[in-house]
Structure formats: structure tokens, C-alpha cells
Design an enzyme around this catalytic site. Sequence first.
Site: not given
Lengths: 216, 236
Positions: A46-48
Amino acid sequence: MSWSRDEMAAKAAEEIEDGFYVNLGIGIPTLVANHIPADRDLILQSENGMLGMGPFPFEGEADPDLINAGKQTITELDRTSYFSSSTSFAMIRGGHIDLAILGTMEVAQNGDIANWMIPGKLVKGMGGGMDLVAGAKRVVVITDHVTKSGAPKLLKQCTLPLTGQGVVKRIITDLGIFDVKGEGLAVAEIAPGVSREQIQKATDAALLAWPDKELA
Amino acid sequence: MKKKVFGNATDALAGIATDGMTVMAGGFGLCGMPASLIEALRDTGASALTCVSNNAGTDGEGLALLLSTGQIRKMISSYVGDNKLFSDLYLSGAIELEFCPQGTLAERCRAGGAGIAGFYTKTGVGTVNAEGKEIREFDGVPHVLETGIIADLALVKAEIADEDGNLIYRKTARNFNPDMAMGGRMTVAEVEQIVPAGSLDPDHIHTPGIFVQRVVQSTRAKRIEKLTERSKEVAQ
């Protein structure tokens, strides 16, 4: 007849090889997580700032410090790791993500993708989309074959502002699976009950080849 | 050592908020966002701000507080959806917006703090994001030149700080905060808990205190933006 969203997601899940690190975009791509074959182990990024993303929390167990890139509450797994945004995008931009499965507004026969902006209409932003398409080892798009008004989304050339140039390798729609060949698309699979004519009518991009075997 | 811990967010920003300054604010949506400090920044009245933040707040939360008072002149962000106020201000021309891909944004903050003036990346090549920027080929692949950002003030959120400003984040609330802590000439950290110097395990510190000049206790509860749950009955 054509594929449902879940059937499209199941087709996309077949792209995943054992041990893959995968980033799933918002929308239909999130459904892919529900269709991973039992013999394959993957880690969702998840890119966060998270590797090893778990399912949504049970009622009453949501944690405000634990969200996915769509800002929904999620859970961690016993294999999860957390990191900063720059480290997260080092994974993405540095070519460490094996596969990105993304939705789109438009995709072209040369692999161009436009999925972040409609001029004068939509002010949202590209988020991590430009990084994902530029950096992931393989980019697969999963989308309805036509827009809500029936216009083709698989085009000779994108008309909307691009997210990336020549980056998409495969397109999975409700009508079939299409491989990007530069000069056009090769039809790799046709959904059951869908005819060649139906695909031709709904597609603006050039169609170069058809599968040997077609499902009835 | 100069005392870093301040009694409240207002004191922590005293004398350092000025008109026209560039401010970084950590957070991914409301997650890991320094809400007490943003509120205190609003109360300083500083205006014509350039704000560097992944998002522009949501309606009534975060940087939307400064949007509604007209204190922000320009936003540098990757995603400003879920924010009607921003959309209205932008479409009416009342605010300037620089879209920046999320990875480029994080790297620009990190680079600014690391003394790296610019870097080349494949991200955004062939898109409007690369227009007017230098393109250079490496191994035959075009890359676009992006510049580091140094902020006059960085506002970050962490879970724990010690009195020396060493920070530990929690779960995905980390996001942009370590990168922005580096990118600020003056970095103020808002935290859930402040512990005595020397009480953190040195191997567990995410942001070393050299990047943090001021620390303050958070007074705003953590908020959930999109509560998504599953029922125990239908699970499995």
C-alpha cells in the site's frame, strides 16, 4: 454475456505469481485480493507506507493509524512492515514491485494510460499513479470495456492527459483480455458468449490478433 | 541542550510563522496529520502560505482550516479529491495548485532535507508533469529533473517523542512525516506521548532528533476518514 467485475478480478489474479509483491489500485483492482489462487502467496503493498496489507477490520476494531491508499481502515498481518512515503516510493520507482493492477479512464494500443484527470471537470490529482506506472515491473489494467455512455476506452491514442507513456502491458475488460503490441492490441482471451464483432464494435484500438481457441 | 519541548501548540509556533512562508504538513489524508499544529498555524494569522502536503485536508479538517480562512496562496500536493472547498477555490482561481506525483513529492521533501538540489526520475515523463522541465536520458531511458523542496517550517505528527526530539511513528501514520521532518529548516513535531531523554531504544528511533527543533503534545483526537469494516458473522 461478459465477465462480471469479480470474474475480471479473478482473471487479473491469474497474473500473480507465487512470491510477488503487488500493488492494487483503487476500484475494481481491490477485488483482485479476493481471488488469489490458494497455491500462491503474495504480499500486497500500500503506497502510503505498508507491505503486507491485511483485510478490513472487524466492526469496532478499526485503527485510525492504519489505512490503505484509498484511506479506508485496514488491518496488519504478522508479516507486515511499515515505512515512510519516500521508502514506499523507492519500492515503486526503483522497480521492486512485481506487478501493479490499476483501473483507468483510457488506455491506448501503444501502452499509454490516462487515468488521473479530466480537464475542466475533475480536480483530484495523480496521487501515486504516475509513479506506479513508471516504476512497477509489469502494469496490468482492469477496466470496463466502454464508458458509462458506451464510448470505447481502448483507444488508438489517449485523449485525456496521460499518466504514463507506453507502460501498460495487458488490459483485462468485461469482454476479454488484450495484450499491448505497440501497433495494436492482440486479443488473448474472449469472455464467454462474447463475439468478435461485439469486441470490434466496442474497441477503437486496432485489433491485431485473435486467440486460437474461442469459448462458446 | 536547548529545550525542545513546548507547553502547547501556540507556544510551539510562536515567532516562527510568517507571511509568504513555505510550510510542509505531514499526513496521508487525516492519518498522521499534525492537527493541533495546523490549528495553531491558522491562529497565527500567517498568510500567503505555500503548503506542501500530500492532500489539502478534507472538508473542515487539516489544511482545509487554512483554506477556509484564505491563508494559503499555493498548494503542492499529489491528490486533492474529497475536498469540495479546495475544488471550489481552485476552479474560481483563488488558489494556485502544483500537482506533484506522490513519490516525487516524498522524494522532493527528502532530497531537500538531504542537501540534494535535484534528481532525475522516470515518473511523469511524457505527461503534463514533465512540461517545461529538463529531460535527460540514462541508459537510453528519458528521465525528468525534479527539484528538492526545503520548507521554512515543517509540521509533523509522530506517536512518541523524547525530550531530544527523537521520534517514533505508529503504523501507516508515518507516511510523509519522516521525509518532511528532514525537509524543514524548522521542524515542529506533534506527538501523542513525550518521554524523558534517553528512554527510547536507540535502534527503534525513526527520525533522529537532529531533524526536530520543537516538540509539543497533541491535543486533537485521531480521526478516521473512511471507516471500512467487515462483520464478524459473515467473515470466513
